[in-house]
Design a protein around this motif. Structure first.
Motif: not given
Length: 344
Positions: A25-52
């Motif tokens: 139900x908590x979209x902000x909590x969900x987005x926090x979790x997703x952002x953690x996965x993205x940063x851990x996978x692509x690095x802190x300086x996430x570029x749009x090339x590898x994020x679709x």
């Protein structure tokens, strides 16, 4: 299927899976979790090339599959993020069923360089992840993260992390007070944190700041609850309490507001007995005239002795709620039942 806290512990250990479904139900909590996965996978300086990013409300299976199959650019990994993936709901139209069926077959053949993340929001509290047949079926090949309400310690820690991210210190007592007063919704929490930080630039946060800036949106509900207690309509009071919990799911917030209401009524009751008028209560409580008039009217429904006993019941319930071993809703219902034993 795992909850958010287990997910966080896995991330801390560096365990990143190749696919996730976040739901709750908590979209902000969900987005926090997703952002953690993205940063851990692509690095802190996430570029749009590898994020679709793909809108799950407008997509089809071919678009998702093609995004997953495309090789990453100058990186070992890429992330495909499907937001609003409503085709994962238990009951959907034929087009959504088709996406789900094709996706289910594809998940076991996903390329190792792709991390697929999807999420969808529950419609209401009655929707349960462990009752969704699609999620149960996919749980064998994808990590399903149910973002439910956090346990008290984890909840307070996460709020503290928000203050830390914004480089603002908050004392332990003030942090706990804030966490018990604010609604358990991280979109609201982040906005309230930002308000507090802006208001207290250059100094520490205190309880008076929290009281001043965080609105008690449930005050009208609590007024109705107290009114039903006065009328000894406990079944109706329970219905109102369940409705408040449905909106905020904050037992401690309700008991604090309820206790505060009885204390105000007691102060008004004793104040009237010593000759105080409505205007005095307006200055004392810093409330509009019409609210003070309503409080004065409600105070007539109770005796001083009755209000003292009701405050004691609230204090006892508040103490019990701080124990993690009890059913909090049942404890609140018991409080309402016990008000019947309080005599005028």
């Amino acid at each position: 299927m795992i909850d958010y806290e287990v997910f966080e512990r896995e991330i801390e250990k560096g365990k990143i899976k190749n696919s996730y479904i976040f739901c709750g139900l908590d979209e902000e909590l969900i987005k926090d979790g997703i952002n953690v996965v993205i940063k851990k996978t692509l690095g802190v300086d996430t570029d749009d090339f590898n994020l679709i990013k793909i809108d799950g409300m407008k997509t089809n299976f071919d678009e998702i599959m093609n995004a997953c199959e495309t090789f990453p650019l100058m990186s070992d990994k890429k992330v495909v993020f499907v937001y609003r993936a409503n085709f994962l709901r238990d009951k959907t139209d034929e087009a959504s069923k088709k996406i789900y069926k094709s996706l289910k077959e594809y998940l076991s053949n996903m390329p190792p360089y792709t991390v697929l993340i999807m999420y969808y929001l529950f419609n209401d509290k009655r929707e349960k992840a462990n009752k969704n047949k699609k999620l149960i079926s996919l749980d064998k090949s994808i990590t399903v993260v149910h973002c439910d309400k956090l346990r008290r310690d984890a909840y307070i820690k996460k709020i503290n992390d928000i203050f830390k991210e914004r480089k603002k210190n908050i004392g332990k007592a003030e942090l706990i007070y804030f966490s018990e007063k604010v609604q358990n919704n991280f979109d609201i929490i982040k906005r309230e944190v930002d308000k507090l930080i802006s208001y207290t630039i250059g100094r520490d946060i205190n309880k008076e700041d929290i009281n001043l800036l965080i609105s008690n949106s449930g005050e009208e509900d609590v007024f109705d609850l107290v009114e039903l207690i006065a009328q000894r309509k406990i079944e109706s009071a329970m219905d109102v309490m369940r409705e408040i919990l449905y909106k905020s799911d904050q037992h401690m917030l309700i008991i604090n507001n309820l206790e505060r209401q009885f204390i105000r009524l007691y102060e008004i009751k004793t104040g009237l007995a010593s000759g105080e008028k409505v205007q005095d209560f307006i200055s004392k409580f810093k409330l509009p005239k019409f609210i003070c008039e309503k409080l004065v009217s409600q105070s007539h429904r109770f005796s001083e002795k009755q209000l003292i006993e009701l405050i004691k019941l609230c204090v006892k319930t508040e103490k019990n709620l701080k124990s993690s071993s009890i059913d909090k809703t049942m404890e609140m219902e018991l409080l309402l039942i016990n008000t019947l034993t309080v005599k005028k």
